[in-house]
Design an enzyme around this catalytic site. Structure first.
Site, PDB file in Angstrom:
ATOM      1  N   ARG A 164       0.450  -1.041  -0.051  1.00  0.00           N
ATOM      2  CA  ARG A 164      -0.023   0.136   0.506  1.00  0.00           C
ATOM      3  C   ARG A 164       1.083   1.432  -0.117  1.00  0.00           C
ATOM      4  O   ARG A 164       0.978   1.714   0.487  1.00  0.00           O
ATOM      5  CB  ARG A 164      -1.007  -0.158   0.896  1.00  0.00           C
ATOM      6  CG  ARG A 164      -2.011  -1.170   1.674  1.00  0.00           C
ATOM      7  CD  ARG A 164      -2.653  -1.323   0.448  1.00  0.00           C
ATOM      8  NE  ARG A 164      -4.401  -1.489   0.362  1.00  0.00           N
ATOM      9  CZ  ARG A 164      -3.803  -3.694   0.428  1.00  0.00           C
ATOM     10  NH1 ARG A 164      -2.795  -3.512  -0.664  1.00  0.00           N
ATOM     11  NH2 ARG A 164      -4.877  -3.950   0.409  1.00  0.00           N
ATOM     12  N   SER A 238     -10.335   0.586   3.624  1.00  0.00           N
ATOM     13  CA  SER A 238     -10.318   0.690   4.999  1.00  0.00           C
ATOM     14  C   SER A 238      -9.103   1.239   4.828  1.00  0.00           C
ATOM     15  O   SER A 238      -8.830   2.126   4.517  1.00  0.00           O
ATOM     16  CB  SER A 238      -8.465  -0.909   4.551  1.00  0.00           C
ATOM     17  OG  SER A 238      -9.060  -1.936   3.736  1.00  0.00           O
ATOM     18  N   GLU A 334      -4.340   4.308   6.418  1.00  0.00           N
ATOM     19  CA  GLU A 334      -4.165   4.118   5.383  1.00  0.00           C
ATOM     20  C   GLU A 334      -4.741   5.618   3.703  1.00  0.00           C
ATOM     21  O   GLU A 334      -3.912   5.702   3.351  1.00  0.00           O
ATOM     22  CB  GLU A 334      -4.798   2.812   4.238  1.00  0.00           C
ATOM     23  CG  GLU A 334      -4.138   2.339   2.953  1.00  0.00           C
ATOM     24  CD  GLU A 334      -5.656   1.303   2.376  1.00  0.00           C
ATOM     25  OE1 GLU A 334      -5.194   0.239   3.408  1.00  0.00           O
ATOM     26  OE2 GLU A 334      -6.421   1.516   1.547  1.00  0.00           O
TER      27      GLU A 334
HETATM   28  P1  FAD Z   1      -8.806   9.573  -4.150  1.00  0.00           P
HETATM   29  O1  FAD Z   1      -8.805   9.215  -3.092  1.00  0.00           O
HETATM   30  O2  FAD Z   1      -8.517  11.203  -5.413  1.00  0.00           O
HETATM   31  O3  FAD Z   1      -6.400   9.975  -4.027  1.00  0.00           O
HETATM   32  C1  FAD Z   1      -5.725   9.721  -3.243  1.00  0.00           C
HETATM   33  C2  FAD Z   1      -4.228   9.585  -3.122  1.00  0.00           C
HETATM   34  O4  FAD Z   1      -4.101   9.613  -4.576  1.00  0.00           O
HETATM   35  C3  FAD Z   1      -4.364  11.518  -2.869  1.00  0.00           C
HETATM   36  O5  FAD Z   1      -3.464  11.610  -1.919  1.00  0.00           O
HETATM   37  C4  FAD Z   1      -4.145  11.992  -3.792  1.00  0.00           C
HETATM   38  O6  FAD Z   1      -3.309  13.572  -4.302  1.00  0.00           O
HETATM   39  C5  FAD Z   1      -3.678  10.999  -5.313  1.00  0.00           C
HETATM   40  N1  FAD Z   1      -3.541  10.489  -6.641  1.00  0.00           N
HETATM   41  C6  FAD Z   1      -4.984  10.530  -7.239  1.00  0.00           C
HETATM   42  N2  FAD Z   1      -4.572  10.599  -8.756  1.00  0.00           N
HETATM   43  C7  FAD Z   1      -3.827  10.859  -8.861  1.00  0.00           C
HETATM   44  C8  FAD Z   1      -2.772  11.599  -9.876  1.00  0.00           C
HETATM   45  N3  FAD Z   1      -3.786  11.608 -11.185  1.00  0.00           N
HETATM   46  N4  FAD Z   1      -2.279  12.368  -9.850  1.00  0.00           N
HETATM   47  C9  FAD Z   1      -1.139  12.214  -8.831  1.00  0.00           C
HETATM   48  N5  FAD Z   1      -1.443  11.545  -7.094  1.00  0.00           N
HETATM   49  C10 FAD Z   1      -2.729  11.578  -7.743  1.00  0.00           C
HETATM   50  N6  FAD Z   1      -7.897   0.077  -2.055  1.00  0.00           N
HETATM   51  C11 FAD Z   1      -7.343  -0.463  -2.317  1.00  0.00           C
HETATM   52  O7  FAD Z   1      -5.956  -0.571  -2.338  1.00  0.00           O
HETATM   53  N7  FAD Z   1      -7.526  -2.380  -2.437  1.00  0.00           N
HETATM   54  C12 FAD Z   1      -9.200  -2.483  -2.218  1.00  0.00           C
HETATM   55  O8  FAD Z   1      -9.601  -3.154  -2.492  1.00  0.00           O
HETATM   56  C13 FAD Z   1      -9.940  -1.547  -2.241  1.00  0.00           C
HETATM   57  N8  FAD Z   1     -11.116  -0.936  -1.284  1.00  0.00           N
HETATM   58  C14 FAD Z   1     -11.732   0.046  -1.399  1.00  0.00           C
HETATM   59  C15 FAD Z   1     -13.363  -0.185  -1.506  1.00  0.00           C
HETATM   60  C16 FAD Z   1     -13.580   1.020  -0.870  1.00  0.00           C
HETATM   61  C17 FAD Z   1     -15.283   1.158  -0.515  1.00  0.00           C
HETATM   62  C18 FAD Z   1     -13.390   2.678  -0.791  1.00  0.00           C
HETATM   63  C19 FAD Z   1     -14.029   3.611  -0.919  1.00  0.00           C
HETATM   64  C20 FAD Z   1     -12.378   2.908  -1.310  1.00  0.00           C
HETATM   65  C21 FAD Z   1     -11.049   0.744  -1.398  1.00  0.00           C
HETATM   66  N9  FAD Z   1      -9.716   1.260  -1.564  1.00  0.00           N
HETATM   67  C22 FAD Z   1      -9.060   0.116  -1.756  1.00  0.00           C
HETATM   68  C23 FAD Z   1      -9.260   2.664  -2.067  1.00  0.00           C
HETATM   69  C24 FAD Z   1      -8.808   3.175  -2.767  1.00  0.00           C
HETATM   70  O9  FAD Z   1     -10.161   2.658  -3.685  1.00  0.00           O
HETATM   71  C25 FAD Z   1      -7.858   3.306  -3.771  1.00  0.00           C
HETATM   72  O10 FAD Z   1      -6.600   3.507  -3.109  1.00  0.00           O
HETATM   73  C26 FAD Z   1      -8.096   4.085  -5.151  1.00  0.00           C
HETATM   74  O11 FAD Z   1      -6.916   4.419  -6.096  1.00  0.00           O
HETATM   75  C27 FAD Z   1      -8.468   5.653  -4.833  1.00  0.00           C
HETATM   76  O12 FAD Z   1      -8.321   6.387  -6.152  1.00  0.00           O
HETATM   77  P2  FAD Z   1      -9.035   7.788  -5.967  1.00  0.00           P
HETATM   78  O13 FAD Z   1      -8.696   7.934  -7.675  1.00  0.00           O
HETATM   79  O14 FAD Z   1     -10.015   8.046  -5.256  1.00  0.00           O
HETATM   80  O15 FAD Z   1      -7.633   8.861  -5.307  1.00  0.00           O
HETATM   81  P1  NAP Z   2     -10.694 -10.557   4.588  1.00  0.00           P
HETATM   82  O1  NAP Z   2     -10.302 -11.828   3.318  1.00  0.00           O
HETATM   83  O2  NAP Z   2     -11.090 -10.900   5.156  1.00  0.00           O
HETATM   84  O3  NAP Z   2      -8.575 -10.551   4.988  1.00  0.00           O
HETATM   85  C1  NAP Z   2      -8.517 -10.148   6.338  1.00  0.00           C
HETATM   86  C2  NAP Z   2      -7.133  -9.238   6.322  1.00  0.00           C
HETATM   87  O4  NAP Z   2      -6.108 -10.140   6.377  1.00  0.00           O
HETATM   88  C3  NAP Z   2      -6.959  -8.654   4.869  1.00  0.00           C
HETATM   89  O5  NAP Z   2      -6.526  -7.288   4.889  1.00  0.00           O
HETATM   90  C4  NAP Z   2      -6.164  -9.298   3.692  1.00  0.00           C
HETATM   91  O6  NAP Z   2      -4.562  -8.865   4.109  1.00  0.00           O
HETATM   92  C5  NAP Z   2      -5.438 -10.721   5.261  1.00  0.00           C
HETATM   93  N1  NAP Z   2      -5.751 -11.623   4.246  1.00  0.00           N
HETATM   94  C6  NAP Z   2      -6.686 -12.510   3.901  1.00  0.00           C
HETATM   95  N2  NAP Z   2      -6.735 -13.440   2.782  1.00  0.00           N
HETATM   96  C7  NAP Z   2      -4.434 -13.750   3.035  1.00  0.00           C
HETATM   97  C8  NAP Z   2      -3.855 -14.488   2.431  1.00  0.00           C
HETATM   98  N3  NAP Z   2      -4.452 -15.729   1.577  1.00  0.00           N
HETATM   99  N4  NAP Z   2      -2.523 -13.810   2.548  1.00  0.00           N
HETATM  100  C9  NAP Z   2      -2.078 -12.872   2.498  1.00  0.00           C
HETATM  101  N5  NAP Z   2      -3.054 -11.717   3.540  1.00  0.00           N
HETATM  102  C10 NAP Z   2      -4.258 -12.604   3.767  1.00  0.00           C
HETATM  103  O7  NAP Z   2     -10.400  -8.942   4.127  1.00  0.00           O
HETATM  104  P2  NAP Z   2     -11.466  -8.323   3.678  1.00  0.00           P
HETATM  105  O8  NAP Z   2     -11.130  -6.870   4.428  1.00  0.00           O
HETATM  106  O9  NAP Z   2     -12.738  -8.877   2.925  1.00  0.00           O
HETATM  107  O10 NAP Z   2     -10.665  -7.659   2.308  1.00  0.00           O
HETATM  108  C11 NAP Z   2     -10.630  -8.226   0.980  1.00  0.00           C
HETATM  109  C12 NAP Z   2      -9.773  -8.057   0.077  1.00  0.00           C
HETATM  110  O11 NAP Z   2      -9.950  -6.759  -0.521  1.00  0.00           O
HETATM  111  C13 NAP Z   2      -8.446  -7.640   0.884  1.00  0.00           C
HETATM  112  O12 NAP Z   2      -7.116  -8.131   0.027  1.00  0.00           O
HETATM  113  C14 NAP Z   2      -8.167  -6.266   1.173  1.00  0.00           C
HETATM  114  O13 NAP Z   2      -6.545  -5.817   0.930  1.00  0.00           O
HETATM  115  C15 NAP Z   2      -8.699  -5.404  -0.174  1.00  0.00           C
HETATM  116  N6  NAP Z   2      -9.680  -4.731   1.035  1.00  0.00           N
HETATM  117  C16 NAP Z   2      -8.974  -3.307   0.881  1.00  0.00           C
HETATM  118  C17 NAP Z   2      -9.645  -2.487   0.493  1.00  0.00           C
HETATM  119  C18 NAP Z   2      -9.141  -1.136   1.183  1.00  0.00           C
HETATM  120  O14 NAP Z   2     -10.106  -0.282   1.325  1.00  0.00           O
HETATM  121  N7  NAP Z   2      -7.778  -0.685   0.638  1.00  0.00           N
HETATM  122  C19 NAP Z   2     -10.832  -2.755   1.676  1.00  0.00           C
HETATM  123  C20 NAP Z   2     -11.518  -3.783   1.664  1.00  0.00           C
HETATM  124  C21 NAP Z   2     -10.742  -4.551   0.424  1.00  0.00           C
HETATM  125  P3  NAP Z   2      -4.778  -7.672   3.100  1.00  0.00           P
HETATM  126  O15 NAP Z   2      -6.114  -6.821   2.998  1.00  0.00           O
HETATM  127  O16 NAP Z   2      -3.414  -7.291   3.043  1.00  0.00           O
HETATM  128  O17 NAP Z   2      -5.161  -7.538   1.226  1.00  0.00           O
END
Ligand code: FAD
Ligand code: NAP
Length: 338
Positions: A164, A238, A334
């Site tokens: 991340r 998250s 995050e």
């Molecule tokens: P923003 O939120 O608008 O920006 C995020 C950051 O990136 C800010 O610092 C911004 O300044 C910068 N930025 C954005 N665009 C640019 C650009 N073009 N150039 C330079 N900097 C930029 N994330 C995960 O990794 N995995 C997931 O599974 C995941 N699930 C999510 C589920 C939900 C319901 C929600 C609400 C969020 C989730 N996220 C997840 C977080 C988010 O969706 C990601 O981080 C996504 O990439 C953010 O994109 P955005 O366009 O909304 O960026």
């Molecule tokens: P989950 O499956 O309930 O798992 C809980 C946590 O355990 C996750 O954060 C995941 O880490 C870790 N995990 C689960 N299985 C794993 C494996 N086999 N090996 C290593 N790590 C494992 O998680 P969830 O909330 O339903 O989300 C599913 C996936 O979507 C995850 O990868 C999560 O990161 C992603 N997600 C991200 C966001 C966001 O905003 N960043 C929001 C929703 C979902 P990791 O997070 O490192 O994968």
């Protein structure tokens, strides 16, 4: 290009937080950036680049200029034997890009289905889900350097990806605007369903040889069931990262908490599920006014009404403190806080 003043950001962040920006500008073509940045404004006020606002928390009004990339092209791909190079503009919605690739049979990002946000933000925090990170498929990205007003290409290695995280959140923070990203995808996809819930659903559906379309549909179904829909309840996914702890820290924790949810990480370290830690502290489903912890996933903070960014931030502080008191682990956010 249209410059607006005193612009509400409420519909530009998935938390639905009310905040204003002194200036707001949407850019439809990356090639206009050098000209736009000749405006005096950009040497006078701070800049914030925004995508869909799905990973941000506004705790106050932004006394500067918010710039949103709104370029929208997915380019004709380049065929490279077993691989295909697909370039997309920063403003393309991530889920549209994923669907485009699935429809064309290009594999590699199916596990990242239904992540909100834009293509341009995908490298910023090295988006990841279900065992796949953007690091695995990013070929290069193009970015506009604000100081020199020139474009630069970043290879995968240049992005310095980690969990991340990327160079754009660290030493190059605030210096570049990502304008497009090129992904290297597979014509003969390698399916990865090793992450818990996907395998279970495949079994339930009796699918033995899943396609990328199957994986995408299953990931989407699981996500819809587990995560709040930002169109009805505010969140940024998250809120915290999963902490990665040294082996000795893990060993002492697991003696005390044998059910601790954990996974191996790099360099012998261990990733601990932050959601589990938060749940153990009694926060899951708990609300304080309009801010709370999502009932199905304790890593997600939600705004069920008119919470302010400060409310969300203070609530997250309470969680950090209580996890620290119980487990001696300090959670990191995050979400990008402004
Ligand atoms: P923003 O939120 O608008 O920006 C995020 C950051 O990136 C800010 O610092 C911004 O300044 C910068 N930025 C954005 N665009 C640019 C650009 N073009 N150039 C330079 N900097 C930029 N994330 C995960 O990794 N995995 C997931 O599974 C995941 N699930 C999510 C589920 C939900 C319901 C929600 C609400 C969020 C989730 N996220 C997840 C977080 C988010 O969706 C990601 O981080 C996504 O990439 C953010 O994109 P955005 O366009 O909304 O960026
Ligand atoms: P989950 O499956 O309930 O798992 C809980 C946590 O355990 C996750 O954060 C995941 O880490 C870790 N995990 C689960 N299985 C794993 C494996 N086999 N090996 C290593 N790590 C494992 O998680 P969830 O909330 O339903 O989300 C599913 C996936 O979507 C995850 O990868 C999560 O990161 C992603 N997600 C991200 C966001 C966001 O905003 N960043 C929001 C929703 C979902 P990791 O997070 O490192 O994968």
């Amino acid at each position: 290009m249209k410059l607006q003043e005193n612009y509400s950001l409420q519909h530009h962040n998935t938390f639905g937080i009310y905040a204003k920006s002194r200036y707001f500008i949407e850019v439809n073509h990356a090639e206009n950036l050098p000209e736009i940045f000749k405006l005096d404004l950009f040497s006078q006020v701070p800049l914030l680049v925004l995508g869909s606002g799905s990973n941000v928390l506004f705790t106050k009004d932004f006394d500067g200029c918010v710039l949103k990339m709104n370029n929208q092209i997915i380019y004709t791909p380049i065929d490279e034997g077993d691989y295909i190079l697909v370039k997309a503009d920063a403003g393309v919605v991530w889920t549209s890009f994923v669907n485009h690739c699935i429809t064309n049979g290009w594999g590699g990002i199916e596990n990242l289905s239904l992540i909100p946000g834009t293509v341009g933000a995908s490298p910023i925090q090295n988006i990841g889900a279900y065992g796949v990170e953007i690091k695995a498929v990013l070929y290069e990205c193009t970015a506009f350097e604000i100081a020199s007003r020139t474009f630069k290409n970043f290879s995968n290695a240049d992005c310095e990806f980690s969990y991340r995280d990327s160079v754009f959140k660290n030493k190059l923070k605030g210096q570049y605007i990502i304008t497009s990203v090129t992904y290297q995808l597979r014509k003969h996809p390698k399916i990865d369903v090793s992450y818990g819930a996907i395998k279970d659903v495949l079994q339930q559906r009796g699918i033995n040889h899943p396609t990328i379309k199957d994986v995408s549909e299953i990931v989407s179904t699981i996500r819809v069931e587990k995560l709040p829909d930002p169109s009805t309840i505010g969140s940024a996914g998250s809120f915290f990262k999963n902490p990665i702890v040294e082996k000795n820290v893990f060993e002492s924790l697991i003696c005390q908490y044998p059910n601790l949810v954990h996974y191996p990480s790099t360099l012998g370290r261990v990733k601990v599920a932050a959601g589990w830690l938060i749940e153990q502290c009694g926060w899951k489903g708990k609300f304080d006014g309009e801010v709370g912890v999502w009932k199905n996933q304790a890593l997600v903070l939600v705004n069920r009404g008119n919470a302010t960014g400060k409310d969300v931030y203070q609530f997250s502080e309470k969680i950090i403190e209580s996890v620290d008191r119980k487990f001696g682990i300090r959670l990191e956010r995050e979400v990008n806080v402004f």
